[in-house]
Design an enzyme around this catalytic site. Structure first.
Site, PDB file in Angstrom:
ATOM      1  N   GLY A  69       0.812  -1.211   0.000  1.00 48.21           N
ATOM      2  CA  GLY A  69       0.000   0.000   0.000  1.00 48.21           C
ATOM      3  C   GLY A  69       0.848   1.264   0.000  1.00 48.21           C
ATOM      4  O   GLY A  69       2.087   1.219   0.052  1.00 48.21           O
TER       5      GLY A  69
ATOM      6  N   CYS B   6      -3.530  10.108  10.871  1.00 43.91           N
ATOM      7  CA  CYS B   6      -2.567  10.955  10.160  1.00 43.91           C
ATOM      8  C   CYS B   6      -2.831  12.449  10.392  1.00 43.91           C
ATOM      9  O   CYS B   6      -1.889  13.235  10.551  1.00 43.91           O
ATOM     10  CB  CYS B   6      -2.563  10.629   8.673  1.00 43.91           C
ATOM     11  SG  CYS B   6      -4.182  10.632   7.875  1.00 43.91           S
TER      12      CYS B   6
ATOM     13  N   GLY C 107      -5.147  10.204   1.715  1.00 47.05           N
ATOM     14  CA  GLY C 107      -5.474   9.760   3.063  1.00 47.05           C
ATOM     15  C   GLY C 107      -6.485   8.634   3.091  1.00 47.05           C
ATOM     16  O   GLY C 107      -6.605   7.923   4.095  1.00 47.05           O
TER      17      GLY C 107
ATOM     18  N   GLU D 147     -13.742  10.446  11.305  1.00 46.06           N
ATOM     19  CA  GLU D 147     -12.522  11.249  11.409  1.00 46.06           C
ATOM     20  C   GLU D 147     -12.606  12.294  12.519  1.00 46.06           C
ATOM     21  O   GLU D 147     -11.652  12.491  13.279  1.00 46.06           O
ATOM     22  CB  GLU D 147     -12.252  11.927  10.072  1.00 46.06           C
ATOM     23  CG  GLU D 147     -10.870  12.497   9.935  1.00 46.06           C
ATOM     24  CD  GLU D 147      -9.823  11.452   9.585  1.00 46.06           C
ATOM     25  OE1 GLU D 147      -8.652  11.841   9.424  1.00 46.06           O
ATOM     26  OE2 GLU D 147     -10.169  10.265   9.475  1.00 46.06           O
TER      27      GLU D 147
ATOM     28  N   ARG E 100     -12.800  16.367   2.727  1.00 49.04           N
ATOM     29  CA  ARG E 100     -11.897  15.780   1.735  1.00 49.04           C
ATOM     30  C   ARG E 100     -11.833  16.718   0.539  1.00 49.04           C
ATOM     31  O   ARG E 100     -12.877  17.173   0.040  1.00 49.04           O
ATOM     32  CB  ARG E 100     -12.408  14.408   1.298  1.00 49.04           C
ATOM     33  CG  ARG E 100     -11.449  13.645   0.408  1.00 49.04           C
ATOM     34  CD  ARG E 100     -10.296  13.047   1.177  1.00 49.04           C
ATOM     35  NE  ARG E 100     -10.722  11.953   2.040  1.00 49.04           N
ATOM     36  CZ  ARG E 100      -9.946  11.399   2.963  1.00 49.04           C
ATOM     37  NH1 ARG E 100      -8.714  11.848   3.157  1.00 49.04           N
ATOM     38  NH2 ARG E 100     -10.389  10.406   3.710  1.00 49.04           N
TER      39      ARG E 100
ATOM     40  N   HIS F 270      -2.277  17.012   4.193  1.00 52.25           N
ATOM     41  CA  HIS F 270      -3.473  17.362   4.970  1.00 52.25           C
ATOM     42  C   HIS F 270      -3.262  18.742   5.584  1.00 52.25           C
ATOM     43  O   HIS F 270      -2.202  19.022   6.158  1.00 52.25           O
ATOM     44  CB  HIS F 270      -3.713  16.346   6.092  1.00 52.25           C
ATOM     45  CG  HIS F 270      -4.266  15.036   5.627  1.00 52.25           C
ATOM     46  ND1 HIS F 270      -4.586  14.779   4.325  1.00 52.25           N
ATOM     47  CD2 HIS F 270      -4.558  13.897   6.338  1.00 52.25           C
ATOM     48  CE1 HIS F 270      -5.059  13.540   4.229  1.00 52.25           C
ATOM     49  NE2 HIS F 270      -5.044  12.997   5.423  1.00 52.25           N
TER      50      HIS F 270
END
Length: 328
Positions: free
Chosen positions: A14, A145, A174, A196, A220, A227
């Site tokens: 990944g 993250c 993300g 989130e 998003r 980010h």
């Protein structure tokens, strides 16, 4: 520990796994000896099984490694397992590894908020790693993250902060390589990311070591990497004190010159239109700009690399910190 720390990597194909492989190439004291991915890929050469999207191509040292399973029997001979597994499989796999006597540092969200599991951002709460000292096997978690990026930017100011109002603008990476359909995000902003907002609020409190009044809106945006967060923070500090605290901040990883530690964890951006992902994104440091103070509220715009600082890099830095602390 004398010699190199031998590690295996779960979720190696990944985005986060690829970034970790890149970071561990020629690492001075961490040696990647095994890679793992989904059951259908076990036994394949890494080069034959991965769709490589991190710059520079697949490093030679990992290309011919054969993918192993996530079962404990395949990881008994390593010192630490680094996990970049998807959340839906991480809990079962990681718990089985720890029960079998294998140490795990994980990016996945399950068990982040468990009392006996350290949730670590190394510049902020490296002392929490003492919880696992002397255990036969342990599980250490990295934060979400976005939390990793926000918490680092707030660390020098933490004791002076009251209520926090945070709006995030999170890149599509993300959500993983296949996470957000093109037609859903192209030219669009999605003002909701499942789970989130709750994660960020809860994890900030655990990392900072106190309850915090945090209000989060997560969105998003059609950006590939990076980010961003706009933070309004209640504080009694003056703006000069804020600038000094942010610009001079260093911590355990910098003081011990750890290989993955950014020399300056927080980079102040003075341009009125910064920070920007295409211009100011740093792999391991966070960029902070648009600082202003009005009515007892500090405004700051924060930017960080969600794949490196937010995931792969924080994993590697946590292991480097544990070695420096002589926990491993």
């Amino acid at each position: 520990m004398m010699g190199k720390i031998r590690v295996s990597l779960l979720g190696a194909t990944g985005l986060v796994g690829q970034s970790m492989i890149r970071m561990l190439e020629e690492h001075p004291f961490i040696e990647l000896v095994k890679v793992s991915a989904s059951p259908a890929k076990v036994g394949q050469r890494y080069c034959d099984s991965v769709r490589w999207v991190v710059g520079g191509g697949v490093p030679d040292y990992v290309c011919d490694m054969r993918l192993v399973s996530t079962e404990p029997r395949d990881h008994k001979d390593v010192d630490v397992v680094l996990s970049a597994l998807p959340n839906e499989v991480a809990a079962r796999v990681e718990d089985e590894l720890v029960r079998s006597g294998v140490n795990v540092i994980s990016n996945a969200s399950p068990r982040r908020m468990d009392a006996g599991v350290p949730l670590i951002n190394p510049e902020i709460n490296w002392q929490s790693l003492e919880q696992v000292r002397g255990r036969d096997a342990w599980l250490v978690k990295n934060p979400n993250c976005t939390t990793a990026i926000i918490s680092l930017s707030l660390a020098p100011l933490a004791e002076s902060l009251g209520r926090l109002f945070i709006t995030t603008m999170q890149s599509v990476s993300g959500a993983g390589y296949m996470g957000v359909p093109f037609l859903a995000i192209n030219g669009n902003v999605i003002p909701y990311i499942k789970g989130e907002e709750e994660k960020i609020a809860a994890e900030l409190g655990k990392i900072m070591g106190r309850e915090m009044d945090v209000h989060v809106t997560s969105t998003r945006v059609p950006v590939s990497y990076g980010h961003m967060a706009v933070i309004e923070a209640e504080t009694e500090l003056g703006l000069d004190d804020v600038v000094k605290a942010l610009g001079s901040f260093t911590s355990f990883p910098q003081l011990h010159d750890l290989p993955s530690a950014p020399r300056r964890p927080i980079i102040l951006i003075n341009d009125i239109d910064g920070p920007q992902p295409m211009r100011d994104l740093n792999p391991m440091a966070v960029s902070v700009g648009r600082l202003s103070l009005r009515g007892g509220y500090l405004r700051m715009v924060v930017l960080g690399d969600n794949i490196v600082r937010g995931a792969a890099g924080i994993t590697v830095l946590t292991l480097e910190t544990m070695r420096e602390m002589k926990i491993i």
